[in-house]
Structures are given as C-alpha cells and as structure tokens.
Write a protein that holds these residues in place. Structure first.
Motif, PDB file in Angstrom:
ATOM      1  N   ALA A   1      -7.076  -3.861   5.349  1.00 33.29           N
ATOM      2  CA  ALA A   1      -7.931  -3.171   6.320  1.00 33.29           C
ATOM      3  C   ALA A   1      -7.109  -2.241   7.209  1.00 33.29           C
ATOM      4  N   VAL A   2      -5.899  -2.651   7.564  1.00 36.48           N
ATOM      5  CA  VAL A   2      -5.022  -1.791   8.359  1.00 36.48           C
ATOM      6  C   VAL A   2      -4.674  -0.526   7.590  1.00 36.48           C
ATOM      7  N   ALA A   3      -4.410  -0.665   6.277  1.00 33.42           N
ATOM      8  CA  ALA A   3      -4.096   0.508   5.461  1.00 33.42           C
ATOM      9  C   ALA A   3      -5.257   1.494   5.440  1.00 33.42           C
ATOM     10  N   ASP A   4      -6.493   0.991   5.338  1.00 33.53           N
ATOM     11  CA  ASP A   4      -7.667   1.868   5.404  1.00 33.53           C
ATOM     12  C   ASP A   4      -7.771   2.535   6.772  1.00 33.53           C
ATOM     13  N   ALA A   5      -7.621   1.742   7.825  1.00 33.12           N
ATOM     14  CA  ALA A   5      -7.736   2.288   9.183  1.00 33.12           C
ATOM     15  C   ALA A   5      -6.655   3.328   9.448  1.00 33.12           C
TER      16      ALA A   5
ATOM     17  N   ALA B   1     -10.283   2.087   0.657  1.00 29.67           N
ATOM     18  CA  ALA B   1     -10.775   1.128  -0.328  1.00 29.67           C
ATOM     19  C   ALA B   1     -12.010   0.379   0.159  1.00 29.67           C
ATOM     20  N   GLY B   2     -12.061   0.064   1.446  1.00 32.26           N
ATOM     21  CA  GLY B   2     -13.175  -0.700   1.990  1.00 32.26           C
ATOM     22  C   GLY B   2     -14.212   0.190   2.650  1.00 32.26           C
ATOM     23  N   ARG B   3     -15.085  -0.430   3.421  1.00 29.88           N
ATOM     24  CA  ARG B   3     -16.152   0.303   4.099  1.00 29.88           C
ATOM     25  C   ARG B   3     -15.746   0.633   5.534  1.00 29.88           C
ATOM     26  N   ALA B   4     -16.273   1.738   6.013  1.00 30.75           N
ATOM     27  CA  ALA B   4     -16.082   2.146   7.400  1.00 30.75           C
ATOM     28  C   ALA B   4     -17.379   2.784   7.886  1.00 30.75           C
ATOM     29  N   TYR B   5     -17.651   2.631   9.193  1.00 28.29           N
ATOM     30  CA  TYR B   5     -18.901   3.118   9.766  1.00 28.29           C
ATOM     31  C   TYR B   5     -18.613   3.814  11.091  1.00 28.29           C
ATOM     32  N   LEU B   6     -19.459   4.754  11.437  1.00 24.81           N
ATOM     33  CA  LEU B   6     -19.415   5.298  12.786  1.00 24.81           C
ATOM     34  C   LEU B   6     -19.749   4.193  13.775  1.00 24.81           C
TER      35      LEU B   6
ATOM     36  N   PRO C   1     -14.050  11.225  16.318  1.00 19.91           N
ATOM     37  CA  PRO C   1     -15.059  10.217  15.966  1.00 19.91           C
ATOM     38  C   PRO C   1     -14.550   8.809  16.246  1.00 19.91           C
ATOM     39  N   ALA C   2     -15.461   7.941  16.659  1.00 21.55           N
ATOM     40  CA  ALA C   2     -15.155   6.527  16.835  1.00 21.55           C
ATOM     41  C   ALA C   2     -15.678   5.784  15.610  1.00 21.55           C
ATOM     42  N   VAL C   3     -14.805   5.031  14.957  1.00 21.38           N
ATOM     43  CA  VAL C   3     -15.101   4.412  13.670  1.00 21.38           C
ATOM     44  C   VAL C   3     -14.834   2.923  13.760  1.00 21.38           C
ATOM     45  N   VAL C   4     -15.660   2.123  13.085  1.00 16.70           N
ATOM     46  CA  VAL C   4     -15.427   0.685  13.020  1.00 16.70           C
ATOM     47  C   VAL C   4     -15.248   0.280  11.568  1.00 16.70           C
ATOM     48  N   VAL C   5     -14.233  -0.509  11.305  1.00 17.24           N
ATOM     49  CA  VAL C   5     -13.956  -1.069   9.990  1.00 17.24           C
ATOM     50  C   VAL C   5     -14.294  -2.559  10.031  1.00 17.24           C
ATOM     51  N   PRO C   6     -15.257  -3.028   9.229  1.00 19.20           N
ATOM     52  CA  PRO C   6     -15.584  -4.457   9.218  1.00 19.20           C
ATOM     53  C   PRO C   6     -14.397  -5.284   8.712  1.00 19.20           C
ATOM     54  N   LEU C   7     -14.203  -6.433   9.342  1.00 14.61           N
ATOM     55  CA  LEU C   7     -13.070  -7.292   9.029  1.00 14.61           C
ATOM     56  C   LEU C   7     -13.577  -8.716   8.835  1.00 14.61           C
ATOM     57  N   ASP C   8     -13.344  -9.268   7.639  1.00 15.25           N
ATOM     58  CA  ASP C   8     -13.768 -10.631   7.326  1.00 15.25           C
ATOM     59  C   ASP C   8     -12.548 -11.371   6.784  1.00 15.25           C
TER      60      ASP C   8
ATOM     61  N   HIS D   1       0.845  -1.202   0.000  1.00 14.06           N
ATOM     62  CA  HIS D   1       0.000   0.000   0.000  1.00 14.06           C
ATOM     63  C   HIS D   1       0.881   1.253   0.000  1.00 14.06           C
ATOM     64  N   PRO D   2       1.646   1.458  -1.082  1.00 16.29           N
ATOM     65  CA  PRO D   2       2.609   2.575  -1.097  1.00 16.29           C
ATOM     66  C   PRO D   2       1.952   3.953  -1.087  1.00 16.29           C
ATOM     67  N   ARG D   3       0.721   4.074  -1.591  1.00  9.71           N
ATOM     68  CA  ARG D   3       0.078   5.392  -1.667  1.00  9.71           C
ATOM     69  C   ARG D   3      -0.271   5.953  -0.293  1.00  9.71           C
ATOM     70  N   GLN D   4      -0.440   5.088   0.671  1.00  7.49           N
ATOM     71  CA  GLN D   4      -0.807   5.563   2.006  1.00  7.49           C
ATOM     72  C   GLN D   4       0.365   6.215   2.734  1.00  7.49           C
ATOM     73  N   GLY D   5       1.568   5.979   2.266  1.00 12.62           N
ATOM     74  CA  GLY D   5       2.731   6.563   2.926  1.00 12.62           C
ATOM     75  C   GLY D   5       3.022   5.961   4.275  1.00 12.62           C
TER      76      GLY D   5
END
Length: 496
Positions: free
Chosen positions: A135-139, A177-182, A280-287, A52-56
């Motif tokens: 998912a870590v890269a998104d978080a 890239a993935g979904r995230a929710y409050l 904000p508190a955010v949850v990223v679904p993980l499957d 995930h090079p774009r995330q730096g």
C-alpha cells in the motif's frame, strides 16, 4: 525521488497506564512483539525497495520528531537496532502533529531536496507488514504526482472510538496495484447506530493518521491553511541548534506556535475545498490488521489468545476464566472464575478494569496528575542516558536506590544542598569523584558523599556497574541538584 519516513513520537500514552507513563510512554514498550512499538515502526519498511523495484523507491533513514524528555529513549532504541535516524528533532513542548510534520518537512527539504514523506505515528501495530509495504508503494506513486494521500483502515466492526474517512470516486494512477479514492470528507467519532450505518454502507474507513505526500506539498498546504503555524515553526527551526544526535528548537519561538493536528489544520479543509487550487486528497484503503493500541481492550484484540480467549503476559495463571488480559511485570498473578477483565501488575501499581471500561483509565491518570503522584510520570525503574535507577526503600529522612551504570557512561558532576549519599558497589568497577579526590571502588567497597560535596559516578569498565545508593537528609527530592558538568547536556531539573 526517495521515500523519507517520518516518525511522530510525541504521544504520552496514558491510556495504557500503568505500563505506560508520561516519561516512558507506550511507543517505547514491547507490547505486541519482542521489539518496542517505535522499533516496529522503524523496521516495518524493511525490504520495501526490493519488493517494489519498479516504483523507484529509494529508502533513507527516518526523521524522528519527539518530545525533548524522550530523546535518549529514542536514540537508545535505535542504537539497539543498529540503526540511526536521519535527524531527531526535539519538541520542547507538545504542539500536536501539524507543527511536528512541518518540522520534519523543513528538515527534509534542506539543501533543495523534496522527498516523498511517509508520516507514521510511532505507536501503531500492523500485522500484515508486506500488505502495508504494498500500500505504501501505491501511495508513493500517487504522492509523487503531487497528491496528498492518507490510509483509511477497512473497518472490521462498528467502532465508536475512531474518526472516519468518507471515500469518493475512484482515483486512477498508472502503476497502482490496489484501489485509491478521492477523499470525500472526515467525520468525528460516531455513536453506535451511526457506526453501524457506516459499516453497512462500505463507503467509510477508519482514520489511520498515516500520510504520504511530498515535503514541498505539505509546506505549501500548511502555509495556505494555517500560516500562523507555518511562521512559528519556521522561526523555531531557523533558531535551532545541533546537540550531538539531536536538533534542538528555539524554545520560546516554538512555545508560541499554535497546537493543531494534521487533520484539523490541513486535511479537513483540503477535503472540503471545491476549488482547483490545491492538490487532490486521496485515500488508499488498508486492510492489514492495523491497530493504534489506544486502550487495553485494543491490546487484548491484537495479542495471541489461548483457547478460552485469555491473553497472558508474564507470570500469570488462570483457572475457569475467559476473555481476560493479564499482565504481570513483578510478581505472580492468578485469576479464577472471572471474565472480560483487564489486570495489569507493575512494581508500584495494579490496574483492574472490565474491558468495556478500558477507556476510563484516563480517570486514574487524571487523579494521579492532579495529586502530583509519581506513578503518573515514572515507573519504579527510571531510565537515564547512562543507565537506570530504582527506589527499593524509603522512609523519613532516608531513601535507598539501586543504580545501574552502563559501561563507559557517567553521571553528571553535581552536588546536593540537603542530602548526603553512601555508595556501595555490588558488581563492576566505579570511578568516584568527590571534591578534589578521584578513586576506584570495586565489589563490596563503599564511600560516603557529604552534603554539599561535588561528586561524580562513572563506569570505566567493560561490564555493567551495579551500585546501592543510600540517601539521608532533610529533603530527598530529585530537584535537589546543582549540575556542573554533563556529557548529555541535560538541564538542572533532570535528575542524576
């Protein structure tokens, strides 16, 4: 902004007794691969920055927070991977995850740094590691903006053994890239009917206990919601001292710290906070095939099974048997015509249970602890920084041990008030100090250490030293020791 992994390794792992013991809990065991669970946690992020090079993301070595009694296990398992920790912080007494994370955040912000922390328990397993890294890269992107992120496990069944997270509205961040929710709230472990409703709704996720947030954000939140924990941890950290690879806290100041989890101390009040003050508190679904391996039945689920649903580990044999977990560590184990059993065999204990009663292993460990039985704390083979020892025979006024000393290592200079010792070299070379004498012993040679003599055993060679120790005397407990010198800075109550 770098990503700083934080590994929390304070668990005692008694739910997987008899493989897991208080002095050697499950994070130090190879339960799902050739690597231990701690080693799997360390290597799980390998390749994250390249994928995930774009995330730096600039990855750095992990900060590990562990029980002081486990410090040499942590250091040795990292060494076997050819890895080093950024810091190994020792808790003299367990105070749960909120103080542990506060310690890591204080260490991470020294020198004015403020990395994004990835907080992971040391004893979880994840099958799809590439999916986890994604998912870590998104978080990371979400947390870099100041949010507090946790991962919610997409449930595969109506599980009553986990707490749940309720997800709210979508949370949008550029580049994710993935979904995230409050995060809309936490709920305790439900009963079966409630769990079925959670599963059907699609709005509830299992609580993973994995978090991503900036170090400064955590320090601000713990000060806001649990100022008493923040003050006590800062005091203990300010009074800490370095001891080789380890950072030792001020014992009395840390003992005064209240015990609380990340969820109870911060995440639950943050999720219920309607003000605009906090992040904000955010949850990223993980499957990704996650499990906390919290019981023997969970290990059966994540291990490879044969055509009849059996998991066999070690010298195990089944005939006309289905859906069993058989682990043999010391001798041959055979099962005939049985179903849904857990059988775990070690040199000093055997567990037999149905999978449905796997959580009741705690009844055994509570009994052993109450009776002060050695099977609660130690395996027959006990690990030490210099190697290991195991009892191979004992009776009234005598005990026989097998000692393994690694090349270049040394036991402490010590003496005993109540026992004498005979040492017989099986293989390798020993350097023996006994009072004023120092001499070498090789294979098939022996020596006698009288009661009250100061003595030390060293391995000056390049191969492992194996030695038989015969103890005789009126008291043979490991607390009969006066330590004069020790290269590992151990206290007088730590054996050998």
């Amino acid at each position: 902004m770098p990503l700083q992994p934080v590994i929390l390794s304070g668990g005692s792992g008694t739910r997987l007794w008899p493989l897991s013991r208080e002095a050697y809990p499950k994070q130090f065991l190879p339960l799902t691969s050739d690597h231990t669970m701690l080693q799997e946690t360390v290597r799980r992020l390998d390749g994250l920055d390249a994928e995930h090079p774009r995330q730096g993301i600039g990855q750095i070595a992990p900060i590990v927070v562990c029980n002081e009694a486990h410090r040499f296990l942590v250091a040795e398992q990292l060494r076997l991977m050819d890895r080093r920790a950024a810091e190994i912080i020792l808790e003299p007494k367990g105070r749960n995850t909120a103080p542990a994370l506060t310690l890591a955040a204080l260490a991470a912000t020294r020198g004015g740094a403020d990395p994004v922390l990835l907080v992971m328990p040391a004893d979880h397993t994840i099958r799809n590691e590439a999916g986890f890294r994604s998912a870590v890269a998104d978080a990371y992107l979400i947390a870099r903006e100041g949010a507090v992120v946790t991962f919610g496990i997409v449930p595969s069944k109506a599980e009553t053994g986990y707490g749940y997270i309720r997800q709210g509205d979508r949370y949008e961040t550029e580049g994710v890239a993935g979904r995230a929710y409050l995060l809309n709230g936490f709920v305790e472990k439900p009963d079966g009917e409630t769990a079925e409703g959670y599963l059907a709704s699609g709005q509830y996720l299992w609580n993973s206990g994995i978090f991503v947030l900036k170090a400064s954000v955590w320090l601000g939140l713990i000060e806001r919601f649990r100022a008493d924990i923040a003050r006590a941890v800062v005091a203990a950290f300010d009074g800490a001292r370095d001891d080789g690879d380890f950072r030792r806290l001020d014992v009395d100041r840390f003992a005064a710290c209240p015990s609380d989890s990340i969820d109870y101390a911060v995440m639950e009040p943050l999720a219920g906070d309607s003000s605009a003050e906090g992040p904000p508190a955010v949850v990223v679904p993980l499957d990704v095939g996650w499990s906390d391996v919290g019981a023997w039945s969970a290990l059966w689920e994540v291990r490879e099974q044969d055509a009849a649903g059996n998991v066999l580990d070690g010298d195990a044999f089944v005939h006309d048997a289905r859906d069993n977990l058989l682990i043999a560590r010391h001798r041959m184990l055979a099962a005939i015509g049985v179903e849904n059993l857990i059988v775990v065999e070690t040199p000093d204990a055997v567990l037999v249970a149905t999978k449905e009663r796997a959580q009741d292993v705690k009844a055994v460990t509570q009994f052993l602890q109450r009776e002060q039985r050695n099977e609660y704390r130690h395996h027959q083979r006990v690990h030490r920084p210099w190697g290991s020892y195991e009892s191979i025979g004992q009776g009234p006024r005598y005990q026989v041990k097998r000692l393994i000393v690694k090349p270049g290592e040394s036991l402490s200079l010590q003496m005993h008030h109540h026992r004498a010792e005979h040492w017989i070299v099986v293989s390798g070379t020993a350097r023996v100090t006994c009072d004023e004498r120092s001499f070498l012993l090789t294979e098939n040679q022996s020596t006698y250490i009288p009661v009250g003599s100061s003595h030390r055993l060293e391995n000056p060679g390049t191969i492992v030293l194996e030695l038989i120790e015969v103890q005789s005397g009126t008291y043979l407990g490991e607390d009969d020791i006066v330590r004069f010198e020790d290269r590992y800075n151990r206290g007088a109550t730590e054996a050998h």
